[in-house]
Write a protein that holds these residues in place. Structure first.
Motif, mmCIF file in Angstrom:
data_model
loop_
_atom_site.group_PDB
_atom_site.id
_atom_site.type_symbol
_atom_site.label_atom_id
_atom_site.label_comp_id
_atom_site.label_asym_id
_atom_site.label_seq_id
_atom_site.Cartn_x
_atom_site.Cartn_y
_atom_site.Cartn_z
ATOM 1 N N PRO A 233 -1.227 12.797 1.592
ATOM 2 C CA PRO A 233 -2.082 12.397 2.713
ATOM 3 C C PRO A 233 -2.285 10.895 2.830
ATOM 4 O O PRO A 233 -2.376 10.354 3.940
ATOM 5 C CB PRO A 233 -3.410 13.116 2.432
ATOM 6 N N ARG A 234 -2.333 10.191 1.703
ATOM 7 C CA ARG A 234 -2.517 8.731 1.758
ATOM 8 C C ARG A 234 -1.303 8.067 2.405
ATOM 9 O O ARG A 234 -1.433 7.169 3.240
ATOM 10 C CB ARG A 234 -2.751 8.176 0.348
ATOM 11 N N LEU A 235 -0.115 8.513 2.029
ATOM 12 C CA LEU A 235 1.106 7.970 2.634
ATOM 13 C C LEU A 235 1.147 8.292 4.123
ATOM 14 O O LEU A 235 1.540 7.450 4.934
ATOM 15 C CB LEU A 235 2.337 8.545 1.930
ATOM 16 N N ARG A 236 0.725 9.489 4.475
ATOM 17 C CA ARG A 236 0.733 9.918 5.868
ATOM 18 C C ARG A 236 -0.081 8.963 6.738
ATOM 19 O O ARG A 236 0.351 8.541 7.804
ATOM 20 C CB ARG A 236 0.154 11.332 5.939
ATOM 21 N N VAL A 237 -1.248 8.601 6.257
ATOM 22 C CA VAL A 237 -2.117 7.737 7.050
ATOM 23 C C VAL A 237 -1.614 6.292 7.040
ATOM 24 O O VAL A 237 -1.771 5.567 8.020
ATOM 25 C CB VAL A 237 -3.582 7.856 6.556
ATOM 26 N N LEU A 238 -0.983 5.866 5.961
ATOM 27 C CA LEU A 238 -0.413 4.515 5.917
ATOM 28 C C LEU A 238 0.752 4.373 6.898
ATOM 29 O O LEU A 238 0.962 3.294 7.470
ATOM 30 C CB LEU A 238 0.051 4.181 4.496
ATOM 31 N N MET A 239 1.489 5.444 7.093
ATOM 32 C CA MET A 239 2.575 5.412 8.076
ATOM 33 C C MET A 239 2.011 5.254 9.487
ATOM 34 O O MET A 239 2.619 4.604 10.341
ATOM 35 C CB MET A 239 3.431 6.679 7.947
ATOM 36 N N GLU B 136 0.834 -1.201 0.000
ATOM 37 C CA GLU B 136 0.000 0.000 0.000
ATOM 38 C C GLU B 136 0.872 1.257 0.000
ATOM 39 O O GLU B 136 0.540 2.252 -0.656
ATOM 40 C CB GLU B 136 -0.922 -0.002 1.218
ATOM 41 N N ILE B 137 1.986 1.209 0.715
ATOM 42 C CA ILE B 137 2.918 2.337 0.734
ATOM 43 C C ILE B 137 3.510 2.548 -0.658
ATOM 44 O O ILE B 137 3.607 3.681 -1.145
ATOM 45 C CB ILE B 137 4.035 2.107 1.781
#
Length: 242
Positions: free
Chosen positions: A45-51, A29-30
């Motif tokens: 923002p998508r990467l931020r939440v995946l972290m 997903e990352i």
């Protein structure tokens, strides 16, 4: 507790049990998020939440950093997100989400699992009417903010259910409102513990103990496939029957 929460809780206990599978899934997903929006979490923002998801799953920080760096390599593979829908034995609906660099391989594998275990792979969209596609956020509670006040505030952002979960809060909202919900939470200082998409079945089907054994073999086979990210179904879980 709502239907969605109880289904998710039972499923979560099963899914997060295999740590290596969880790390692989989040890593893919990352990769997809970085290729779509870049490696900087402040602008992605998508990467931020995946972290945050990786942190919640106790995924080592260096593993996350390696996944981000690998995704920026021009020679790294491109994953395509694909869904497969079908019926297992005894009429149980099964939704499979995959991230693959070879759809021919993945669809052949998924079809073989269904066939060998007494099920059949259907056409895309054939099960949509049986599941709600939801954005699901787990956040830290704000002191002094009641659930009722939070719910009233978030209705305008697509949230339709709020459930307390020990010291945290689980929010359920429309799939297409994910970005709006995330933006509201970040702008208002809420700590997002995790955020993902879930397919919640409208109704759960009861099965016998013998039928469950057969169905579990198919579900396990699907979940073990390296291309499969998530498996959703409408079989009633054992701990929901108590």
């Amino acid at each position: 507790m709502g239907r969605a929460f109880e289904y998710r809780k039972a499923r979560k206990l099963k899914r997060w049990g295999n740590m290596s599978r969880t790390f692989t899934r989040i890593g893919k997903e990352i990769t997809i998020a970085v290729k779509a929006g870049g490696p900087d979490p402040s602008t992605n923002p998508r990467l931020r939440v995946l972290m945050q998801n990786a942190k919640a799953a106790n995924m080592p920080k260096d593993t996350v950093e390696r996944a981000i760096k690998k995704a920026t390599d021009k020679d790294s593979g491109d994953y395509k997100e694909i869904t497969y829908e079908g019926y297992g034995p005894f009429g149980i609906a099964i939704f499979v989400e995959a991230a693959t660099d070879n759809n021919t391989r993945t669809v052949a594998n998924v079809r073989s699992y269904f066939t060998k275990h007494g099920g059949s792979l259907g056409t895309q969209g054939s099960l949509t009417f049986l599941f709600d596609h939801k954005s699901v956020f787990k956040i830290k509670a704000h002191e002094g903010v009641s659930l009722d006040d939070l719910e009233l505030e978030l209705i305008d952002y697509g949230v339709d259910e709020i459930v307390p979960d020990e010291e945290e809060i689980v929010l359920y909202g429309a799939f297409e409102e994910f970005a709006n919900i995330q933006k509201y939470l970040e702008n208002n200082g809420y700590e997002i513990v995790s955020a993902e998409f879930e397919r919640i079945p409208h109704e759960l089907k009861e099965v016998t103990a013998e039928q469950r054994v057969t169905l579990d073999k198919l579900l396990e086979k699907l979940e073990e496939d390296e291309d499969v990210q998530n498996v959703f179904h409408n079989m009633k879980e054992e701990d929901e029957e108590a």
